[in-house]
Design an enzyme around this catalytic site. Structure first.
Site, PDB file in Angstrom:
ATOM      1  N   THR A 165     -14.319  35.205 -30.692  1.00 25.49           N
ATOM      2  CA  THR A 165     -13.104  35.887 -30.265  1.00 25.49           C
ATOM      3  C   THR A 165     -12.576  35.328 -28.941  1.00 25.49           C
ATOM      4  OG1 THR A 165     -14.464  37.596 -29.251  1.00 25.49           O
ATOM      5  CG2 THR A 165     -13.657  38.017 -31.484  1.00 25.49           C
TER       6      THR A 165
ATOM      7  N   THR B 201     -14.910  35.286 -21.497  1.00 24.83           N
ATOM      8  CA  THR B 201     -15.732  36.401 -21.006  1.00 24.83           C
ATOM      9  C   THR B 201     -16.885  36.594 -21.980  1.00 24.83           C
ATOM     10  OG1 THR B 201     -14.592  38.119 -22.287  1.00 24.83           O
ATOM     11  CG2 THR B 201     -13.624  37.526 -20.158  1.00 24.83           C
ATOM     12  N   ASP B 202     -17.814  37.480 -21.641  1.00 28.57           N
ATOM     13  CA  ASP B 202     -18.943  37.737 -22.533  1.00 28.57           C
ATOM     14  C   ASP B 202     -18.471  38.262 -23.886  1.00 28.57           C
ATOM     15  OD1 ASP B 202     -20.774  36.891 -20.689  1.00 28.57           O
ATOM     16  OD2 ASP B 202     -21.220  38.911 -19.927  1.00 28.57           O
ATOM     17  N   CYS B 203     -17.447  39.118 -23.877  1.00 27.57           N
ATOM     18  CA  CYS B 203     -16.979  39.693 -25.145  1.00 27.57           C
ATOM     19  C   CYS B 203     -15.906  38.836 -25.811  1.00 27.57           C
ATOM     20  CB  CYS B 203     -16.481  41.122 -24.939  1.00 27.57           C
ATOM     21  SG  CYS B 203     -15.308  41.321 -23.591  1.00 27.57           S
ATOM     22  N   TYR B 204     -15.289  37.943 -25.046  1.00 25.05           N
ATOM     23  CA  TYR B 204     -14.294  37.024 -25.594  1.00 25.05           C
ATOM     24  C   TYR B 204     -14.629  35.604 -25.125  1.00 25.05           C
ATOM     25  CZ  TYR B 204     -11.527  41.225 -26.574  1.00 25.05           C
ATOM     26  OH  TYR B 204     -11.087  42.435 -27.031  1.00 25.05           O
TER      27      TYR B 204
END
Length: 390
Positions: free
Chosen positions: A73, A142-145
């Site tokens: 993502t 980022t960690d989530c993206y």
């Protein structure tokens, strides 16, 4: 006591007639003729809905879109479509493409500064035409993206969401632009020749939506409209909305006044009603088809929709000296009928007039909206919140 009308109808009653195929629908041009010949009371008894329309450049327009996610993502921070920058400061893969945003490497701008062959409006038109456009996105990760870059060709069907979201459309009256100086002036109204060489004007006259309901008695939040060849909705007053302008005896503003904020699903729209426009020396804009149904609830609404081109007085402003000053001088007012005739008198000079709005396409919008209502595929909606008129 409030005013008592001879004729009264409700939107619910009119919708029942539409569903039954019994509603009487006229376009705004037809309604003008009827009110002239039979008067407002008879017209109100006969007619249920008047279909209005305009097709004109509307710079304050754009596309809110979501590209969807594929693993890994991404949270986009910079986005381009066909080399045109989009604003990505929203959620992870939401972006907004402004109609007037030019491409970054437009070769025409290098030859003619301020002139662009391609921009946001052209991207929107290409998407509606079913063409592929090139998506490029960058992110800081980022960690989530975790993804930091994305490139691929996409079509309108590939977009998770595509909403035409226009902050300011359908201006209620507008300047007629002229230029008295020694040099050509390049403006959003088109090139203006020196020494009053031409007079460029916009709006669709008696067909134009907000001239047919000058006090916003039937138009408000939630009003269903024709937008770009599909169905859209009014979100409320647009930016630069002026609720209490000077008006003539028919309630028509004498300067730029009301505006609308509108939205619609781009996937429903048609390229003949959404066109990218390149304006020499100014930049990019988008010509949009906008149509609004006006329910004839009483004889007052019949009177308003009976407006003629001769009832509309447009301000002539010298863009050579008085624009972009906030309070430019109005040289005079001319009726839309005068401007439409092809010439207007300014200081004793016969000046050729140039329409920026297409009357032919505006009438096509009104007639298509009329057809939808007659077929029963388009119902009217009650405004959920009024638009201020004073």
């Amino acid at each position: 006591m409030g005013k008592e009308f001879i004729v009264t109808k409700t939107i619910t009653e009119i919708n029942k007639k539409i569903k039954a195929g019994k509603a009487v629908v006229l376009d705004a041009q037809e309604m003008t003729k009827l009110v002239r010949t039979e008067g407002k009371v008879k017209a109100a008894k006969k007619v249920d809905v008047v279909a209005t329309g305009t097709f004109s450049p509307m710079c304050s327009s754009g596309l809110l879109f979501n590209i969807g996610q594929r693993p890994p993502t991404i949270k986009t921070s910079r986005v381009w479509l066909n080399g045109v920058p989009c604003f990505a400061g929203l959620a992870a893969v939401d972006s907004y493409l402004g109609a007037t945003e030019p491409s970054e490497d437009d070769p025409l701008n290098k030859v003619y500064p301020g002139t662009f062959k391609y921009g946001g409006a052209h991207v929107i038109e290409d998407l509606v035409r079913g063409k592929s456009v090139h998506l490029k996105a960058e992110a800081y990760g980022t960690d989530c993206y975790p993804r930091t870059r994305l490139e691929r060709d996409i079509t309108l069907n590939d977009l998770r969401d595509a909403v035409l979201l226009n902050p300011r459309n359908g201006y209620q009256n507008y300047n007629c632009a002229v230029n008295s100086t020694d040099k050509v002036k390049y403006t959003y109204m088109g090139p203006l020749k020196s020494h009053f060489g031409n007079a460029n004007f916009a709006t669709a006259g008696a067909l134009s939506p907000l001239f047919n309901d000058p006090y916003f008695k039937t138009i408000g939040l939630g009003t269903r409209i024709f937008l770009g060849g599909g169905v859209g909705y009014v979100l409320g007053p647009g930016t630069q909305h002026v609720p209490d302008p000077q008006r003539n005896e028919r309630g028509i503003p004498l300067t730029g006044a009301g505006t609308l904020m509108v939205k619609g699903d781009l996937k429903q729209m048609k390229p003949e009603f959404l066109r990218g426009v390149s304006i020499v020396g100014y930049g990019v804009s988008m010509a949009i088809g906008l149509g609004i149904p006006i329910p004839i609830l009483n004889e007052d609404m019949a009177w308003y929709t009976g407006v003629g081109d001769e009832n509309i007085h447009m301000p002539i402003v010298d863009y050579g000296y008085d624009y972009p000053r906030a309070n430019g001088n109005i040289l005079k007012h001319a009726t839309f009928a005068e401007l439409k005739s092809g010439f207007v008198d300014i200081n004793g000079k016969r000046v050729p007039t140039v329409p920026v709005t297409s009357h032919t396409k505006s009438l096509e919008v009104a007639r298509m909206l009329k057809q939808w209502i007659q077929e029963g595929s388009f119902l009217l909606t009650e405004p959920q919140e009024p638009i201020p008129a004073w």
